[in-house]
Design an enzyme around this catalytic site. Structure first.
Site, mmCIF file in Angstrom:
data_model
loop_
_atom_site.group_PDB
_atom_site.id
_atom_site.type_symbol
_atom_site.label_atom_id
_atom_site.label_comp_id
_atom_site.label_asym_id
_atom_site.label_seq_id
_atom_site.Cartn_x
_atom_site.Cartn_y
_atom_site.Cartn_z
ATOM 1 N N ASP A 130 0.933 -1.337 0.094
ATOM 2 C CA ASP A 130 -0.236 0.147 0.169
ATOM 3 C C ASP A 130 0.870 1.376 -0.084
ATOM 4 O OD1 ASP A 130 -2.552 1.484 0.161
ATOM 5 O OD2 ASP A 130 -2.524 1.222 2.358
ATOM 6 N N HIS A 131 0.564 2.117 -0.827
ATOM 7 C CA HIS A 131 1.410 3.447 -1.036
ATOM 8 C C HIS A 131 2.835 3.353 -0.982
ATOM 9 C CE1 HIS A 131 -2.316 5.871 -0.455
ATOM 10 N NE2 HIS A 131 -2.352 5.042 0.452
ATOM 11 N N GLY A 160 -7.780 8.218 7.189
ATOM 12 C CA GLY A 160 -8.124 8.480 8.569
ATOM 13 C C GLY A 160 -9.364 8.454 8.991
ATOM 14 N N ASN A 184 -10.354 0.425 -0.243
ATOM 15 C CA ASN A 184 -9.396 0.177 0.788
ATOM 16 C C ASN A 184 -9.987 0.631 2.098
ATOM 17 O OD1 ASN A 184 -7.460 -0.129 -1.253
ATOM 18 N ND2 ASN A 184 -6.199 1.345 -0.731
ATOM 19 N N ILE A 185 -9.693 -0.185 3.127
ATOM 20 C CA ILE A 185 -10.356 0.131 4.641
ATOM 21 C C ILE A 185 -9.207 -0.292 5.579
ATOM 22 C CG2 ILE A 185 -12.090 -0.371 6.161
ATOM 23 C CD1 ILE A 185 -13.941 -0.944 3.723
ATOM 24 N N ASP A 186 -8.969 0.689 6.174
ATOM 25 C CA ASP A 186 -7.996 0.538 7.440
ATOM 26 C C ASP A 186 -8.549 1.057 8.603
ATOM 27 O OD1 ASP A 186 -5.641 0.163 9.043
ATOM 28 O OD2 ASP A 186 -4.370 1.257 7.896
#
Ligand code: G3H
Ligand code: 13P
Ligand code: ZN
Length: 323
Positions: free
Chosen positions: A96-97, A193, A268-270
């Site tokens: 990711d990133h 966030g 995307n889920i964080d």
């Protein structure tokens, strides 16, 4: 250095086929971030029980936290764990990133089946050059690559952007053609966030820009970052048990559902997972201050995470029964 381990030997898959099916079927593949065992267990058991394919996603910070070698074995363990739970779901291990060619290369050498090269904060031509270089290397090993155009507001790893720079639809065709990327992350109002909108602001993403992008590159896999919904019941639980989260607002789930039905095939889920774990841990520690066995608070955190992921899969992404 030549490649140390090929992801295929770990039982992982790249994202190509998954995205093709997701676009045709009008759903999105969950990309859940992880950096520890409980998160991995929650992701895999939720996906096995709902028969969903999954992208296990690791940021550069998560890779440093967990250790590159351990991650490789955790991913291999995830494949075996899914089989043991009774269903062999497709699992992607994705960076990711990624911010440099070297990081992407190193992840590929350590068994990643997919990488993101995030050149979105560079000028357009530099983004193309960097992304194309990663694609050229990754494709030699049949590793898929995600690029990004447009800048999300908020914090993107070390890169901070004060406000959104929406993806310009007129750039996408040229970008995908010149880079050879397999999927494209876009900026349409999501952000990373738990504080995505200011109080009083309408939480809304620009589905009109998404539609415009789709018109320019029909059938091309689109990725949405920053797609946590910041469930208010979970925020309330955190605050009830001593937390101090104020004005945390996410993306409404119905808007993500609408996006998942389009060419958006990875969501995307964080942050939502972080919130769920924190709520569960706070509850145990507040209600049982005498507790000091980590399993007694990490276990409930894992259960709450799993419940959250199942909800996302079934009610938001629509990826259940697609494995
Ligand atoms: O996009 C950011 C992800 O939520 C990962 O965050 O860099 O804190 O691991 P992190
Ligand atoms: P959230 O912070 O909204 O969960 O976004 C995560 C993400 O985009 C990881 O790349
Ligand atoms: Zn992201």
């Amino acid at each position: 250095m030549s490649i140390m381990v090929n992801y295929k030997d770990l039982g992982l898959v790249n994202s190509r086929e998954l995205f093709k099916k997701a676009i045709a079927g009008g759903y999105a593949i969950p990309a859940f971030n992880f950096n520890n065992m409980e998160q991995m267990q929650a992701i895999i058991s939720a996906c096995v029980e709902t028969k969903s394919p999954v992208i296990l996603q690791v940021s550069s910070g998560a890779r440093k936290y967990a250790n590159q070698t351990l991650l490789r074995y955790m991913a291999q363990g995830a494949v075996e764990y899914a089989k043991e739970l009774g269903y062999n779901i497709p699992i992607v291990l994705h960076l990711d990133h990624g911010d440099t060619f070297e990081l992407c290369k190193s992840c590929i050498e350590y068994g990643f089946s997919s990488v993101m090269i995030d050149g979105s904060h560079h000028p357009y031509d530099k983004n193309i050059e960097l992304t194309a270089r990663v694609v050229e290397y990754a494709h030699k090993y049949d590793v898929t690559v995600e690029g990004e155009l447009g800048i999300l507001a908020g914090v993107e790893d070390d890169v901070k952007a004060e406000s959104h720079t929406y993806t310009q639809p007129e750039e996408v065709e040229d970008f995908v053609k010149r880079t050879g990327v397999d999927s494209l992350a876009i900026s349409i109002g999501t952000s990373h966030g738990a504080f995505k909108f200011k109080p009083g602001q309408k939480p809304q993403i620009r589905l009109d820009i998404l539609a415009e992008i789709e018109k320019r590159i029909p059938g091309f896999p689109i990725v949405l970052h920053g797609s946590s919904s910041v469930p208010q019941d979970i925020v309330a639980e955190i605050n009830k048990y001593g937390g101090k989260l104020k004005d945390s607002i996410g993306i409404p789930e119905d808007q993500l559902r609408a996006a998942a039905k389009s060419a958006v095939c990875k969501i995307n889920i964080d942050s939502d997972g972080r919130l769920a774990m924190t709520a569960a841990i706070r509850k145990v520690l507040a209600e049982k201050p005498e507790e000091f066995d980590p399993r007694k608070y990490l276990g409930p955190a894992r259960d709450k995470l799993k419940e959250l992921y199942k909800h996302k899969i079934v009610n938001v992404l629509g990826s259940d029964n697609k494995a």
